[in-house]
Design a protein around this motif. Structure first.
Motif, PDB file in Angstrom:
ATOM      1  N   MET A   1      40.530  41.298  38.808  1.00 39.11           N
ATOM      2  CA  MET A   1      41.128  40.482  39.852  1.00 39.11           C
ATOM      3  C   MET A   1      40.233  39.276  40.106  1.00 39.11           C
ATOM      4  SD  MET A   1      42.804  42.856  42.848  1.00 39.11           S
ATOM      5  CE  MET A   1      41.334  43.825  43.173  1.00 39.11           C
ATOM      6  N   SER A   2      40.822  38.130  40.292  1.00 39.55           N
ATOM      7  CA  SER A   2      40.046  36.960  40.668  1.00 39.55           C
ATOM      8  C   SER A   2      39.671  37.082  42.144  1.00 39.55           C
ATOM      9  CB  SER A   2      40.862  35.682  40.451  1.00 39.55           C
ATOM     10  OG  SER A   2      41.958  35.636  41.364  1.00 39.55           O
TER      11      SER A   2
ATOM     12  N   HIS B   1      43.598  37.453  48.787  1.00 41.58           N
ATOM     13  CA  HIS B   1      45.015  37.536  49.134  1.00 41.58           C
ATOM     14  C   HIS B   1      45.430  38.973  49.453  1.00 41.58           C
ATOM     15  CE1 HIS B   1      49.288  36.783  49.240  1.00 41.58           C
ATOM     16  NE2 HIS B   1      49.489  37.641  48.254  1.00 41.58           N
ATOM     17  N   ILE B   2      45.079  39.904  48.573  1.00 45.71           N
ATOM     18  CA  ILE B   2      45.500  41.285  48.800  1.00 45.71           C
ATOM     19  C   ILE B   2      44.771  41.880  49.996  1.00 45.71           C
ATOM     20  CG2 ILE B   2      43.839  42.404  47.261  1.00 45.71           C
ATOM     21  CD1 ILE B   2      47.574  43.296  47.844  1.00 45.71           C
ATOM     22  N   SER B   3      43.535  41.446  50.236  1.00 45.39           N
ATOM     23  CA  SER B   3      42.820  41.916  51.423  1.00 45.39           C
ATOM     24  C   SER B   3      43.536  41.461  52.689  1.00 45.39           C
ATOM     25  CB  SER B   3      41.377  41.408  51.417  1.00 45.39           C
ATOM     26  OG  SER B   3      40.641  41.965  50.343  1.00 45.39           O
TER      27      SER B   3
ATOM     28  N   GLU C   1      43.812  48.221  40.392  1.00 37.58           N
ATOM     29  CA  GLU C   1      44.590  49.450  40.477  1.00 37.58           C
ATOM     30  C   GLU C   1      44.311  50.146  41.804  1.00 37.58           C
ATOM     31  OE1 GLU C   1      43.464  51.618  37.013  1.00 37.58           O
ATOM     32  OE2 GLU C   1      44.849  50.522  35.707  1.00 37.58           O
ATOM     33  N   LEU C   2      45.372  50.534  42.474  1.00 35.67           N
ATOM     34  CA  LEU C   2      45.258  51.225  43.746  1.00 35.67           C
ATOM     35  C   LEU C   2      45.070  52.713  43.516  1.00 35.67           C
ATOM     36  CD1 LEU C   2      45.577  51.206  46.909  1.00 35.67           C
ATOM     37  CD2 LEU C   2      48.017  51.629  46.512  1.00 35.67           C
ATOM     38  N   LYS C   3      44.030  53.269  44.131  1.00 34.58           N
ATOM     39  CA  LYS C   3      43.770  54.705  44.082  1.00 34.58           C
ATOM     40  C   LYS C   3      43.766  55.226  45.514  1.00 34.58           C
ATOM     41  CE  LYS C   3      40.620  56.368  41.279  1.00 34.58           C
ATOM     42  NZ  LYS C   3      41.310  57.131  40.227  1.00 34.58           N
TER      43      LYS C   3
ATOM     44  N   VAL D   1      48.147  46.605  41.592  1.00 33.75           N
ATOM     45  CA  VAL D   1      48.396  45.526  42.544  1.00 33.75           C
ATOM     46  C   VAL D   1      48.223  44.162  41.883  1.00 33.75           C
ATOM     47  CG1 VAL D   1      47.659  44.522  44.728  1.00 33.75           C
ATOM     48  CG2 VAL D   1      47.706  47.009  44.453  1.00 33.75           C
ATOM     49  N   LYS D   2      47.241  44.051  41.008  1.00 37.33           N
ATOM     50  CA  LYS D   2      47.003  42.774  40.322  1.00 37.33           C
ATOM     51  C   LYS D   2      48.239  42.344  39.536  1.00 37.33           C
ATOM     52  CE  LYS D   2      45.317  42.810  36.365  1.00 37.33           C
ATOM     53  NZ  LYS D   2      44.453  43.222  35.231  1.00 37.33           N
ATOM     54  N   ASP D   3      48.832  43.276  38.786  1.00 35.31           N
ATOM     55  CA  ASP D   3      50.018  42.942  37.998  1.00 35.31           C
ATOM     56  C   ASP D   3      51.179  42.520  38.884  1.00 35.31           C
ATOM     57  OD1 ASP D   3      48.573  43.529  35.748  1.00 35.31           O
ATOM     58  OD2 ASP D   3      49.573  45.442  35.325  1.00 35.31           O
TER      59      ASP D   3
END
Length: 326
Positions: free
Chosen positions: A43-44, A50-52, A266-268, A279-281
């Motif tokens: 992830m960049s 952004h996801i945070s 990847e979410l775990k 999530v990245k994809d």
């Protein structure tokens, strides 16, 4: 608010910024290292921010930065500074091995890092080298000193391993006498990037406590904070405290409020379980915000009851901790 199927509020994200590490701890990875992820697979920083922010809007309140070793990733400090400013973030913490950290401690204090988990399995130079395969203990101790000088809360994490560092339990406990640190002993786990190197857990949390009681019979149990992964203790007259994390026994799982994002996005929902969502994809596919939030909510809602349930369904138990996010 993020809630799983067991009614637990999920408000704690462990975000791994890299799989790379400058140590080669035998309980984490092979001596030659791992097949590191390429830049495009990671992830960049922009994607992490952004996801945070998305997750903060959904109910995440605390973020812990992990690796690999976070400080080996280029431009880590500017990212950390931006992350600290996100709306809704109540607590920002990080885990580090301390090799590269000391010069950045003043800035960590400035941006409001709440606490630092410092990985330190031994105070003996020879055993340190045997465990990490690197001769850098002075750099780690320099980081410890800097964190204490700047008033940043420090938790020392020590994995207890049969035949490797059990003689370090009492010297590490002794640090709590004159320093306001929490020394936490962790049961060894099978995340070493290959087959587990033990057939049974020789040092569980009961045995670790008994070892400490031999030297400190007056040690007393204290009240554990909500969602605590450690059983916590206090020795009369000591400035710091002692914790024992039943990481393999998994007796704390019932109150788990954590999720993880690996370096590749990847979410775990459990350390012992497989990834449940990439999530990245989803972000790179241009998924609209509401659909992304729905995908996250649905995946998190299916969080396993505990680590035993997650392990039962896992296909990747022996993945390196550096790839998972420590």
């Amino acid at each position: 608010m993020l809630v799983d199927r067991h009614g637990r509020k999920i408000n704690y994200l462990r975000l791994a910024v890299t799989d790379r590490c400058n140590l080669r701890c035998f309980y984490c990875m092979p001596e030659q290292g791992l097949d590191w992820l390429s830049r495009s697979e990671l992830m960049s920083y922009e994607e992490m921010l952004h996801i945070s922010q998305v997750m903060l809007h959904m109910g995440i309140e605390k973020i812990r930065i992990t690796g690999g070793e976070p400080f080996v990733r280029k431009d880590f400090m500017p990212f950390l500074s931006k992350l600290s400013q996100l709306q809704g973030l109540q607590q920002l913490t990080l885990t580090t091995n301390g090799v590269l950290t000391a010069p950045f401690v003043p800035e960590l204090k400035k941006i409001g890092i709440h606490s630092v988990n410092l990985s330190l399995d031994t105070l003996d130079p020879n055993r340190f080298f045997a465990i990490t395969r690197r001769d850098v203990l002075p750099s780690v101790l320099e980081t410890l000193e800097a964190l204490l000088q700047h008033g940043i809360e420090v938790k020392i994490n020590a994995v207890v391993m049969e035949g490797k560092n059990t003689e370090d339990i009492l010297p590490l406990v002794e640090l709590t006498k004159s320093h306001p640190v929490s020394v936490r002993f962790i049961e060894e786990m099978p995340f070493n990037g290959g087959e587990s190197h033990y057939t049974s857990l020789a040092w569980d949390h009961f045995r670790i406590l008994e070892k400490i009681k031999e030297q400190y019979p007056a040690i007393t149990k204290t009240i554990d904070p909500p969602h605590s992964t450690s059983y916590n203790y206090q020795i009369p007259g000591h400035k710091g405290s002692v914790g024992i994390i039943a990481a393999y026994t998994r007796s704390f799982c019932g109150t788990c409020n954590r999720i993880r994002l690996t370096p590749q996005g990847e979410l775990k929902t459990c350390l012992y379980g497989d990834s449940v969502l990439n999530v990245k994809d989803l972000m790179r596919s241009g998924m609209p915000l509401q659909q992304l939030q729905l995908a996250l909510s649905q995946a998190i809602s299916l969080k396993e009851k505990d680590g035993w349930e997650a392990e039962k369904n896992s296909q990747s138990l022996h993945t390196s901790m550096a790839s998972i996010g420590g």
